[in-house]
Design an enzyme around this catalytic site. Structure first.
Site, mmCIF file in Angstrom:
data_model
loop_
_atom_site.group_PDB
_atom_site.id
_atom_site.type_symbol
_atom_site.label_atom_id
_atom_site.label_comp_id
_atom_site.label_asym_id
_atom_site.label_seq_id
_atom_site.Cartn_x
_atom_site.Cartn_y
_atom_site.Cartn_z
ATOM 1 N N LYS A 22 31.075 16.899 19.434
ATOM 2 C CA LYS A 22 32.361 16.964 19.504
ATOM 3 C C LYS A 22 33.112 18.105 19.245
ATOM 4 O O LYS A 22 34.017 18.643 20.085
ATOM 5 C CB LYS A 22 32.821 15.945 18.510
ATOM 6 C CG LYS A 22 34.545 15.520 18.525
ATOM 7 C CD LYS A 22 34.853 14.456 17.604
ATOM 8 C CE LYS A 22 35.305 14.965 16.049
ATOM 9 N NZ LYS A 22 36.407 15.536 15.979
ATOM 10 N N ARG A 92 44.037 16.317 16.197
ATOM 11 C CA ARG A 92 44.830 17.829 16.097
ATOM 12 C C ARG A 92 44.167 18.820 16.699
ATOM 13 O O ARG A 92 44.619 20.128 16.861
ATOM 14 C CB ARG A 92 44.410 17.831 14.520
ATOM 15 C CG ARG A 92 43.112 18.162 14.024
ATOM 16 C CD ARG A 92 43.104 18.439 12.428
ATOM 17 N NE ARG A 92 43.813 19.790 11.972
ATOM 18 C CZ ARG A 92 43.437 20.995 12.177
ATOM 19 N NH1 ARG A 92 42.506 21.170 12.582
ATOM 20 N NH2 ARG A 92 44.409 21.767 11.728
ATOM 21 N N CYS A 116 42.808 13.133 12.083
ATOM 22 C CA CYS A 116 42.723 12.536 10.694
ATOM 23 C C CYS A 116 43.538 12.853 9.650
ATOM 24 O O CYS A 116 43.969 14.172 9.715
ATOM 25 C CB CYS A 116 41.325 13.059 10.182
ATOM 26 S SG CYS A 116 39.736 12.118 11.186
ATOM 27 N N PRO A 122 47.066 22.753 7.862
ATOM 28 C CA PRO A 122 47.973 23.620 8.615
ATOM 29 C C PRO A 122 47.621 24.446 9.658
ATOM 30 O O PRO A 122 46.560 24.743 9.864
ATOM 31 C CB PRO A 122 48.653 24.449 7.421
ATOM 32 C CG PRO A 122 47.642 24.665 6.444
ATOM 33 C CD PRO A 122 46.697 23.284 6.454
ATOM 34 N N ASP A 124 49.265 27.443 10.346
ATOM 35 C CA ASP A 124 49.826 28.455 10.183
ATOM 36 C C ASP A 124 48.969 29.648 10.238
ATOM 37 O O ASP A 124 49.647 30.875 10.765
ATOM 38 C CB ASP A 124 50.453 28.518 8.687
ATOM 39 C CG ASP A 124 49.514 28.437 7.691
ATOM 40 O OD1 ASP A 124 48.539 27.766 7.822
ATOM 41 O OD2 ASP A 124 49.303 29.058 6.540
ATOM 42 N N GLN A 125 47.681 29.422 10.254
ATOM 43 C CA GLN A 125 46.781 30.820 10.431
ATOM 44 C C GLN A 125 46.706 30.964 11.932
ATOM 45 O O GLN A 125 46.512 32.066 12.585
ATOM 46 C CB GLN A 125 45.354 30.294 9.765
ATOM 47 C CG GLN A 125 45.524 30.202 8.332
ATOM 48 C CD GLN A 125 45.993 31.365 7.542
ATOM 49 O OE1 GLN A 125 45.375 32.847 7.927
ATOM 50 N NE2 GLN A 125 46.889 30.968 6.689
ATOM 51 N N ILE A 326 36.893 22.158 0.433
ATOM 52 C CA ILE A 326 37.545 22.452 1.881
ATOM 53 C C ILE A 326 38.741 21.609 2.183
ATOM 54 O O ILE A 326 39.855 22.416 2.294
ATOM 55 C CB ILE A 326 36.507 22.159 3.176
ATOM 56 C CG1 ILE A 326 35.233 22.734 2.987
ATOM 57 C CG2 ILE A 326 37.147 22.352 4.509
ATOM 58 C CD1 ILE A 326 35.207 24.118 2.979
#
Length: 421
Positions: A22, A92, A116, A122, A124-125, A326
């Site tokens: 996936k 996402r 999920c 985020p 933002d990276q 993580i």
């Protein structure tokens, strides 16, 4: 809403074919946006997430033809550069269209992602990296809006290791002007798989599989044929299942070389593992041994396997410490495992799992994709019947899991509507 009913206690025996990954298929599907030529893929898993991604690409104008695990894509008539909320909210990984759209068309509008509900996760990276490549990015009405005439190569160091961030920047950099260096890049096999497809399409990439990837931008990419790698998380999940139930199973269409940390921990738990080209055999007799784990980026122990190994630890002969490094809020399965009789305490990012002699079936609720898998494993090992609600989470990332388990001898069935009442 579908549920799974499991009658525990059956040992698993036989062979199971592992589906395509996936986490490799989703960025690879997005990579089709980088060229007007046909991209032909095989070993694509049949999942809700891949179907959602294909719907998203279709709304943009990408032509897609699917036949079982083969997908042919062509993005020669893209008419929309927007990923709308109604599709993005369930997955996402939709953010992965941002880099390809921006690189090829100079513009993209992507709703903030869903998927999920594990911590903040985020984007933002992604934004920081694309801005370093020259993009102008704003937040407008819940959308990430990005524009650039042509991206320009730069050195980009993300503040943390991010798999989807690395993939987005990798795809964007293939069509940028000049050289891009991605520092602190993710090293996951799925990132390598994406890079291998991009190279087949004409990209100039070096260092994939290390934390420093160098991309020399090209004017255009062309079509390619590619086979998606096997899903190491699905493979690990089935091995955890036989570890919990006992038995003897052989996985086909899999690769032990990309499963190092998972296989090491399962061996420590008492699972006897043999492997060869394209197959892994797992044999379990007796009660598992407790195994402590700390999740890390690849090649460390995968956060996507944490819940499944915790399920195995619930019936281990002793106590195990599980540390989640993580994601925050990734112990949502603990409360449901405790409903089955597990003995687990949580303190921040650490869980203490005291193995019990047996679990007992109960009604439980899946909270996210991998939590769903942990409840299936626990239900297979428990005495009596377990009913798992909200299994749409499971369908996002596992290809016909209950059918594969039933073929191994598990007593498991999908119930719909009011069948469970």
């Amino acid at each position: 809403m579908d549920k799974l009913r499991i009658t525990g206690g059956a040992r698993l025996h036989g062979e199971v074919v592992i589906s395509g990954a996936k986490n490799s298929a989703l960025p690879i599907l997005c990579a089709s946006l980088l060229t007007a030529d046909p991209v032909r893929l095989s070993n694509v898993p049949q999942l809700n997430d891949t179907r959602t991604m294909l719907r998203l690409l279709g709304q943009m104008g990408v032509k897609a033809e699917s036949a079982q695990t083969s997908v042919n894509l062509q993005a020669d008539q893209v008419h929309s550069l927007e990923a709308p909320y109604e599709l993005v909210k369930t997955m996402r990984a939709s953010i992965l269209v941002l880099g390809p759209l921006l690189a090829r068309f100079g513009e993209a509008r992507v709703s903030l992602p869903g998927g999920c509900t594990i911590g903040q996760r985020p984007v933002d990276q992604h934004i920081k990296g694309l801005e370093a490549l020259g993009a102008q990015i704003t937040m407008e009405h819940g959308f990430v809006v990005a524009r650039a005439k042509r991206l320009k190569g730069a050195s980009v160091r993300t503040d943390m290791v991010t798999v989807t961030g690395t993939e987005n920047l990798l795809m964007a950099a293939t069509l940028a002007e000049g050289q891009t260096i991605l520092e602190n890049a993710a090293r996951e096999p799925e990132v390598i798989d994406l890079a291998e497809l991009l190279i087949k399409m004409g990209a100039r990439i070096q260092g994939h599989g290390t934390d420093r990837i160098v991309i020399d931008g090209v004017e255009r990419l062309h079509g390619a044929d590619h086979t998606v790698i096997s899903d190491r998380i699905e493979a690990g999940t089935f091995l955890c299942a036989v570890g919990a139930t006992g038995g003897d199973i052989t996985l086909r269409n899999t690769d032990a070389a990309i499963m190092g940390a998972t296989l090491d921990k399962l061996t420590e738990a008492g699972l006897h593992i043999e492997s060869g080209p394209g197959w892994i055999r797992g044999v379990m007799n007796g009660r598992p041994k407790p195994v402590g784990i700390r999740t890390h980026e690849y090649p460390g122990f995968a956060t996507d396997m944490q819940a499944q190994l915790m399920a195995l630890n619930t019936i281990a002969d002793g106590t195990a410490i599980v540390v989640e490094n993580i994601f925050e809020n990734r112990f949502m399965h603990v409360q449901e495992l405790c409903r089955l009789g597990a003995d687990i305490d949580i303190d921040g990012h650490t869980a203490v799992v005291r193995g019990v002699a047996r679990l007992s079936g109960a009604t439980v609720m899946a909270t996210d994709l991998r939590a769903s898998a942990s409840l299936v494993i626990a239900g297979l090992a428990a005495e009596g019947d377990t009913l798992i609600d909200r299994i749409y989470h499971l369908d996002r990332g596992y290809d016909r899991m209950e059918i594969k388990l039933r073929n191994l001898g598990a007593r498991i069935e999908r119930v719909t509507g009011k069948e469970d009442e």
